[in-house]
Design an enzyme around this catalytic site. Structure first.
Site, PDB file in Angstrom:
ATOM      1  CE  LYS A 132       2.993  24.366 -34.865  1.00  0.00           C
ATOM      2  NZ  LYS A 132       3.491  25.285 -35.710  1.00  0.00           N
TER       3      LYS A 132
ATOM      4  NE  ARG B 203       8.553  31.285 -37.136  1.00  0.00           N
ATOM      5  CZ  ARG B 203       7.449  30.420 -36.663  1.00  0.00           C
ATOM      6  NH1 ARG B 203       6.354  30.238 -36.100  1.00  0.00           N
ATOM      7  NH2 ARG B 203       8.178  29.225 -36.215  1.00  0.00           N
TER       8      ARG B 203
ATOM      9  NE  ARG C  54       6.488  18.904 -25.986  1.00  0.00           N
ATOM     10  CZ  ARG C  54       6.131  20.057 -26.838  1.00  0.00           C
ATOM     11  NH1 ARG C  54       5.720  19.644 -27.703  1.00  0.00           N
ATOM     12  NH2 ARG C  54       7.045  20.921 -27.017  1.00  0.00           N
TER      13      ARG C  54
ATOM     14  NE  ARG D 247      11.813  20.660 -26.916  1.00  0.00           N
ATOM     15  CZ  ARG D 247      10.722  20.792 -28.019  1.00  0.00           C
ATOM     16  NH1 ARG D 247       9.729  20.456 -28.763  1.00  0.00           N
ATOM     17  NH2 ARG D 247      10.814  22.483 -28.540  1.00  0.00           N
TER      18      ARG D 247
ATOM     19  NE  ARG E 253       8.611  27.438 -26.131  1.00  0.00           N
ATOM     20  CZ  ARG E 253       8.771  25.877 -25.823  1.00  0.00           C
ATOM     21  NH1 ARG E 253       9.043  25.607 -24.743  1.00  0.00           N
ATOM     22  NH2 ARG E 253       8.578  25.037 -26.191  1.00  0.00           N
TER      23      ARG E 253
END
Ligand code: 5GP
Ligand code: MG
Length: 369
Positions: free
Chosen positions: A193, A268, A307, A313, A325
């Site tokens: 995104k 949302r 990633r 992360r 998620r």
């Protein structure tokens, strides 16, 4: 919203409101004219619809005729002279009521008075459905006014924009902000995104509004809204939608000359989607599309794990957290997919392939909005 030639117009006066204003005109005129047989004079082209509806509401005997405003070049070729033509009937001794669709500067009205100056009418009354007091520059009396409107260009109910719009049964007002492209961008974690938002921003001169960034900015800079948001967060409460909307509003206003916005991370919920629609409405604009990048779960997991190896992360390192998620994303966005589908604004875009291929697919959607 409608488009005529290159301009956009929004609904302004409904057919029912027009009908009420027309009835008011007819009642007032009937009361004043009494037993006389008046001659109603319409000014073409615009007043054809006003005259047609008016006489249906006028219950007593009456006559109807039209004159037409024609423009031609004056002595100095730069001046455009408007002349009324076609008054062939003898109106000596008659009660004449001119029926206008709209009185704006009053130039047309001056021309009406000019051609009636030598007619020996018994009385000359002026009636108009719409009147723009802020634009009016003459002293001629307006005997009957259906509705006063602001000094903004309207179309519909006989009024045109470069030939189009006369047939609309209601009236539309020109949109001050011309067409913007406002997108709500969605995509599961790992869909790319951010990358795509950056590309779209450049290509279409859009402003990327990431709600997360907006929050961080307001809190860091201790803006009034940031402090307010923080007060809820400190208590462990959700920040009310209105606070978020106010922050987004500030972002939109800061970028008033943008070609549009990419909303990222908002809305949302249904309530937020509605609030966003309302916000865009106050800007004379709208959300044009919700674009969701679609990527298969397995590919997302693979991408995010990769990633995680380089970014460090923590939430990108654990497969079960990643899957959770992704699941959560689909649960949360399902309602929004429905919300925008109902408005025919949902576009799913295949998010698998090279970055260039995906941007091409996204452009395909945007170029056709
Ligand atoms: P005037 O400025 O002479 O009072 O208005 C003359 C003509 O301008 C009207 O008869 C109408 O044809 C046009 N006009 C004025 N305001 C508007 C408007 O808002 N929309 C449209 N379509 N025409 C208008
Ligand atoms: Mg007119």
């Amino acid at each position: 919203m409608i488009k005529l030639h290159d301009k956009y117009f929004k609904p302004f006066i409904s057919a029912a409101e027009i009908d009420r204003a027309m009835q008011k005109l007819a009642d007032a005129i009937l009361k004043d004219v009494g037993d006389e047989i008046p001659v109603f004079v319409g000014i073409l082209n615009g007043s054809f619809m006003v005259v047609s509806d008016f006489v249906k509401k006028y219950k007593n005997p009456c006559e109807v005729t039209f004159i037409k405003l024609a423009s031609y070049e004056g002595v100095k070729s730069t001046e455009d002279i408007q002349r009324l033509i076609g008054l062939t009937q003898d109106l000596t001794g008659r009660t004449v009521v001119v029926l206008e669709d709209i009185i704006d500067t009053g130039n047309t009205l001056a021309e009406v008075h000019r051609i009636f100056k030598n007619e020996k009418v018994k009385s000359l009354k002026i009636a108009t459905l719409f009147y723009k007091p802020e634009a009016y520059k003459k002293d001629f009396k307006l005997h009957y006014v259906g509705m006063e409107i602001p000094n903004k260009f309207i179309v519909g109910y006989g009024l045109d924009y470069d030939g189009l719009g006369r047939n609309l049964p209601e009236v539309y007002q020109i949109k001050e902000t011309q067409h913007m492209t406002n997108l709500v961008l969605f995509g599961p974690p790992g869909a790319g995104k951010g990358t795509q938002a950056n590309f779209l921003k450049e290509k279409y001169n859009l402003v990327h509004i990431s709600t997360g960034d907006v929050f961080r900015y307001n809190i860091k800079n201790e803006t009034a809204l940031g402090m307010l948001a923080k007060s809820y967060m400190d208590k462990g409460e959700l920040v009310p939608d209105q606070v978020t909307i106010d922050m987004l509003n500030a972002e939109v206003e800061k970028n008033a000359d943008a070609n549009g916005f990419i909303f990222d991370g908002f809305p949302r919920t249904n309530a937020q989607a509605e609030a966003l629609d309302n916000l865009m409405d106050t800007k004379d604009s709208q959300i044009n599309a919700m674009i969701a990048l679609e990527v298969d779960d397995e590919i997302l997991v693979e991408r995010l794990l990769k990633r995680g190896e380089t970014s460090g992360r923590a939430d990108d390192a654990d497969e079960s957290i990643i899957r959770n998620r992704i699941k959560e994303y689909y649960q949360k966005t399902a309602i929004l997919k429905d919300f925008y589908s109902t408005q025919n604004k949902y576009y799913g875009v295949d998010g698998v392939g090279s970055i260039e291929d995906i941007t091409k697919r996204l452009s395909g959607v945007i170029d056709n909005l």
